[in-house]
Design a protein around this motif. Structure first.
Motif, PDB file in Angstrom:
ATOM      1  N   ILE A 100      50.911 -71.360 -83.894  1.00  0.00           N
ATOM      2  CA  ILE A 100      52.260 -71.929 -83.970  1.00  0.00           C
ATOM      3  C   ILE A 100      53.309 -70.923 -83.502  1.00  0.00           C
ATOM      4  CG2 ILE A 100      53.912 -73.106 -85.475  1.00  0.00           C
ATOM      5  CD1 ILE A 100      51.533 -73.502 -87.442  1.00  0.00           C
ATOM      6  N   PHE A 101      54.057 -71.302 -82.465  1.00  0.00           N
ATOM      7  CA  PHE A 101      55.179 -70.512 -81.951  1.00  0.00           C
ATOM      8  C   PHE A 101      56.459 -71.171 -82.470  1.00  0.00           C
ATOM      9  CE2 PHE A 101      51.599 -70.208 -79.160  1.00  0.00           C
ATOM     10  CZ  PHE A 101      51.560 -68.884 -78.744  1.00  0.00           C
ATOM     11  N   THR A 102      57.236 -70.459 -83.293  1.00  0.00           N
ATOM     12  CA  THR A 102      58.377 -71.083 -83.960  1.00  0.00           C
ATOM     13  C   THR A 102      59.730 -70.606 -83.424  1.00  0.00           C
ATOM     14  OG1 THR A 102      58.134 -69.419 -85.705  1.00  0.00           O
ATOM     15  CG2 THR A 102      57.213 -71.589 -86.123  1.00  0.00           C
ATOM     16  N   ASN A 103      60.706 -71.492 -83.624  1.00  0.00           N
ATOM     17  CA  ASN A 103      62.107 -71.253 -83.268  1.00  0.00           C
ATOM     18  C   ASN A 103      62.288 -70.937 -81.787  1.00  0.00           C
ATOM     19  OD1 ASN A 103      64.806 -71.287 -84.051  1.00  0.00           O
ATOM     20  ND2 ASN A 103      64.877 -69.076 -84.382  1.00  0.00           N
ATOM     21  N   LEU A 151      57.168 -75.378 -66.411  1.00  0.00           N
ATOM     22  CA  LEU A 151      56.034 -74.780 -65.709  1.00  0.00           C
ATOM     23  C   LEU A 151      56.457 -73.468 -65.037  1.00  0.00           C
ATOM     24  CD1 LEU A 151      54.167 -77.740 -63.968  1.00  0.00           C
ATOM     25  CD2 LEU A 151      53.265 -76.208 -65.725  1.00  0.00           C
ATOM     26  N   GLY A 152      55.636 -72.451 -65.189  1.00  0.00           N
ATOM     27  CA  GLY A 152      55.914 -71.163 -64.582  1.00  0.00           C
ATOM     28  C   GLY A 152      56.907 -70.314 -65.342  1.00  0.00           C
ATOM     29  N   GLU A 153      57.338 -70.781 -66.503  1.00  0.00           N
ATOM     30  CA  GLU A 153      58.382 -70.095 -67.270  1.00  0.00           C
ATOM     31  C   GLU A 153      57.811 -69.572 -68.584  1.00  0.00           C
ATOM     32  OE1 GLU A 153      62.980 -71.066 -68.584  1.00  0.00           O
ATOM     33  OE2 GLU A 153      61.494 -72.676 -68.589  1.00  0.00           O
ATOM     34  N   GLU A 154      58.299 -68.414 -69.016  1.00  0.00           N
ATOM     35  CA  GLU A 154      57.908 -67.844 -70.307  1.00  0.00           C
ATOM     36  C   GLU A 154      59.130 -67.790 -71.214  1.00  0.00           C
ATOM     37  OE1 GLU A 154      55.354 -64.044 -72.010  1.00  0.00           O
ATOM     38  OE2 GLU A 154      56.504 -63.814 -70.159  1.00  0.00           O
ATOM     39  N   ILE A 155      58.991 -68.325 -72.432  1.00  0.00           N
ATOM     40  CA  ILE A 155      60.084 -68.334 -73.408  1.00  0.00           C
ATOM     41  C   ILE A 155      59.578 -67.755 -74.717  1.00  0.00           C
ATOM     42  CG2 ILE A 155      61.506 -69.862 -74.856  1.00  0.00           C
ATOM     43  CD1 ILE A 155      61.984 -71.593 -72.492  1.00  0.00           C
ATOM     44  N   TYR A 156      60.417 -66.999 -75.410  1.00  0.00           N
ATOM     45  CA  TYR A 156      60.024 -66.348 -76.654  1.00  0.00           C
ATOM     46  C   TYR A 156      60.638 -67.029 -77.863  1.00  0.00           C
ATOM     47  CZ  TYR A 156      58.034 -62.463 -74.016  1.00  0.00           C
ATOM     48  OH  TYR A 156      57.270 -61.703 -73.169  1.00  0.00           O
ATOM     49  N   GLY A 157      59.813 -67.220 -78.898  1.00  0.00           N
ATOM     50  CA  GLY A 157      60.306 -67.635 -80.202  1.00  0.00           C
ATOM     51  C   GLY A 157      60.464 -66.418 -81.082  1.00  0.00           C
ATOM     52  N   ASP A 158      60.781 -66.642 -82.366  1.00  0.00           N
ATOM     53  CA  ASP A 158      61.017 -65.482 -83.231  1.00  0.00           C
ATOM     54  C   ASP A 158      59.834 -65.181 -84.154  1.00  0.00           C
ATOM     55  OD1 ASP A 158      61.144 -67.434 -85.163  1.00  0.00           O
ATOM     56  OD2 ASP A 158      63.154 -66.948 -85.862  1.00  0.00           O
ATOM     57  N   ASP A 159      58.752 -65.993 -84.078  1.00  0.00           N
ATOM     58  CA  ASP A 159      57.601 -65.725 -84.935  1.00  0.00           C
ATOM     59  C   ASP A 159      56.373 -66.453 -84.393  1.00  0.00           C
ATOM     60  OD1 ASP A 159      56.167 -64.616 -86.979  1.00  0.00           O
ATOM     61  OD2 ASP A 159      57.135 -65.744 -88.592  1.00  0.00           O
ATOM     62  N   PHE A 160      55.220 -66.013 -84.855  1.00  0.00           N
ATOM     63  CA  PHE A 160      53.956 -66.630 -84.478  1.00  0.00           C
ATOM     64  C   PHE A 160      53.064 -66.666 -85.709  1.00  0.00           C
ATOM     65  CE2 PHE A 160      49.475 -65.874 -83.253  1.00  0.00           C
ATOM     66  CZ  PHE A 160      49.234 -67.067 -82.592  1.00  0.00           C
ATOM     67  N   ALA A 165      38.258 -76.916 -83.034  1.00  0.00           N
ATOM     68  CA  ALA A 165      39.402 -77.468 -82.293  1.00  0.00           C
ATOM     69  C   ALA A 165      40.620 -76.572 -82.500  1.00  0.00           C
ATOM     70  CB  ALA A 165      39.703 -78.878 -82.786  1.00  0.00           C
ATOM     71  N   VAL A 166      41.456 -76.465 -81.459  1.00  0.00           N
ATOM     72  CA  VAL A 166      42.626 -75.579 -81.497  1.00  0.00           C
ATOM     73  C   VAL A 166      43.834 -76.303 -80.926  1.00  0.00           C
ATOM     74  CG1 VAL A 166      43.598 -73.366 -80.777  1.00  0.00           C
ATOM     75  CG2 VAL A 166      41.131 -73.574 -81.121  1.00  0.00           C
ATOM     76  N   SER A 167      44.989 -76.108 -81.564  1.00  0.00           N
ATOM     77  CA  SER A 167      46.258 -76.604 -81.010  1.00  0.00           C
ATOM     78  C   SER A 167      47.258 -75.463 -80.923  1.00  0.00           C
ATOM     79  CB  SER A 167      46.846 -77.720 -81.886  1.00  0.00           C
ATOM     80  OG  SER A 167      46.172 -78.931 -81.693  1.00  0.00           O
ATOM     81  N   ALA A 168      47.856 -75.287 -79.737  1.00  0.00           N
ATOM     82  CA  ALA A 168      49.000 -74.395 -79.589  1.00  0.00           C
ATOM     83  C   ALA A 168      50.243 -75.236 -79.829  1.00  0.00           C
ATOM     84  CB  ALA A 168      49.019 -73.782 -78.193  1.00  0.00           C
ATOM     85  N   VAL A 169      50.994 -74.886 -80.859  1.00  0.00           N
ATOM     86  CA  VAL A 169      52.162 -75.661 -81.273  1.00  0.00           C
ATOM     87  C   VAL A 169      53.418 -74.922 -80.846  1.00  0.00           C
ATOM     88  CG1 VAL A 169      53.337 -76.772 -83.208  1.00  0.00           C
ATOM     89  CG2 VAL A 169      50.853 -76.422 -83.290  1.00  0.00           C
ATOM     90  N   MET A 170      54.236 -75.557 -80.019  1.00  0.00           N
ATOM     91  CA  MET A 170      55.512 -74.975 -79.585  1.00  0.00           C
ATOM     92  C   MET A 170      56.630 -75.712 -80.304  1.00  0.00           C
ATOM     93  SD  MET A 170      54.626 -74.414 -75.553  1.00  0.00           S
ATOM     94  CE  MET A 170      53.544 -75.843 -75.475  1.00  0.00           C
ATOM     95  N   SER A 171      57.299 -75.006 -81.217  1.00  0.00           N
ATOM     96  CA  SER A 171      58.252 -75.638 -82.129  1.00  0.00           C
ATOM     97  C   SER A 171      59.674 -75.159 -81.868  1.00  0.00           C
ATOM     98  CB  SER A 171      57.860 -75.324 -83.577  1.00  0.00           C
ATOM     99  OG  SER A 171      58.735 -75.925 -84.489  1.00  0.00           O
ATOM    100  N   THR A 172      60.589 -76.112 -81.662  1.00  0.00           N
ATOM    101  CA  THR A 172      62.014 -75.814 -81.560  1.00  0.00           C
ATOM    102  C   THR A 172      62.668 -76.182 -82.889  1.00  0.00           C
ATOM    103  OG1 THR A 172      62.714 -78.001 -80.799  1.00  0.00           O
ATOM    104  CG2 THR A 172      61.879 -76.478 -79.129  1.00  0.00           C
TER     105      THR A 172
END
Length: 295
Positions: free
Chosen positions: A15-18, A25-34, A93-100
């Motif tokens: 889980i990538f949060t905030n 596509l082709g872009e990298e964005i950072y959250g504040d926690d994992f 099974a695995v899920s990558a969760v991108m959370s705003t």
């Protein structure tokens, strides 16, 4: 307190949060926690266990490091694993969760385990009082018919992309409690309004029908009543992540049903539990123990 059995495969959530937004596509964005947490079908039994419920779990977990992580999380939550959960040589099974701060999206790997065995399912159902599963599993394995055979309470969630089974109303007559979100309610009923969908579906199930409405709370109806129950959201702290909030609502509602609560009180319990769940990353956490006295 009645015994609850959950039936579903398990998943490990990364889980990538905030995040400020979902990357292109082709872009990298950072959250504040994992955070890494057990997820998918494991959310609801874990939350029930943390709340103090008597819960068992028939699942499939990979024979790998992520599977060991999920198994430990379930044991720590006092969830009793039944059947043969870990299949040798299988993958979790695995899920990558991108959370705003408003919603989330997923990239998932289905895993490689093995199907449930129907004898395994029937044995587990015979030893419980309440069965909770997802519509797809229910239809594929005939869980509704097994519950009817042994007189068990059947609680259903729908999961993504749910559609009404071919049996339609005949199928719903074997369901005790059905909990869906507003889009799922519209899809299952063929109606374009969540209240109309609730009223239509509540008459088909045996005990109660619930529609969750996100930040607008939830609505429900008991099958023997025309009164609409409306429950607001319970703010238990600062919003962190919506992942697993629906599973947490199910956990609270099932815990209430196992305690003999009315549908209204069970929905209120679900609201309290989901209100707590969105204050951390992932739908389940040992902090859930902190609200036992509230329910």
């Amino acid at each position: 307190m009645k015994k609850i059995l959950c039936i579903s495969e398990s998943c490990c959530d990364l889980i990538f949060t905030n995040l400020p937004r979902i990357p292109n596509l082709g872009e990298e964005i950072y959250g504040d926690d994992f955070t890494i947490k057990s997820g998918g079908g494991a959310n609801t039994p874990c939350d029930i266990g943390y709340l103090g419920g008597d819960v068992s779990f028939l699942t499939r977990i990979g024979d790998d490091d992520l599977g060991q992580y999920i198994t430990k999380a379930l044991i720590d939550a006092n969830v009793k694993l039944v059947g043969t959960p870990v299949i040798k040589g299988s993958r979790t099974a695995v899920s990558a969760v991108m959370s705003t701060n408003s919603d989330r999206c997923f990239a998932s790997y289905y895993g490689k385990t093995s199907p449930f065995d129907k004898d395994e399912i029937e044995k587990a159902i015979k030893e419980c009082d309440i069965v909770h599963t997802f519509l797809g599993y229910c239809v594929h394995y005939g869980i509704d018919k097994i519950c009817e055979k042994y007189g068990k309470v059947l609680s259903l969630d729908t999961g993504y992309g749910a559609t009404m089974p071919e049996e339609g109303e005949t199928f719903l007559r074997r369901v005790s409690y059905l909990k869906v979100n507003e889009e799922e309610a519209k899809s299952l009923s063929g109606l374009d309004d969540e209240l109309k969908a609730l009223e239509y579906l509540h008459d088909k199930v045996k005990c109660g029908m619930v529609v969750t409405l996100g930040n607008r709370g939830s609505i429900g109806m008991e099958s023997n009543s025309n009164e609409v129950i409306s429950i607001g959201i319970q703010n238990k702290g600062d919003f962190r992540d919506a992942c697993g909030a629906g599973d947490a609502y199910s956990a609270g509602m099932l815990y209430g049903i196992s305690k003999g609560y009315s549908l209204k009180k069970a929905m209120e319990t679900g609201s309290v539990v989901s209100g707590m769940a969105v204050t951390w990353a992932g739908g389940t956490d040992a902090k859930m123990r902190e609200i036992r006295d509230d329910i």
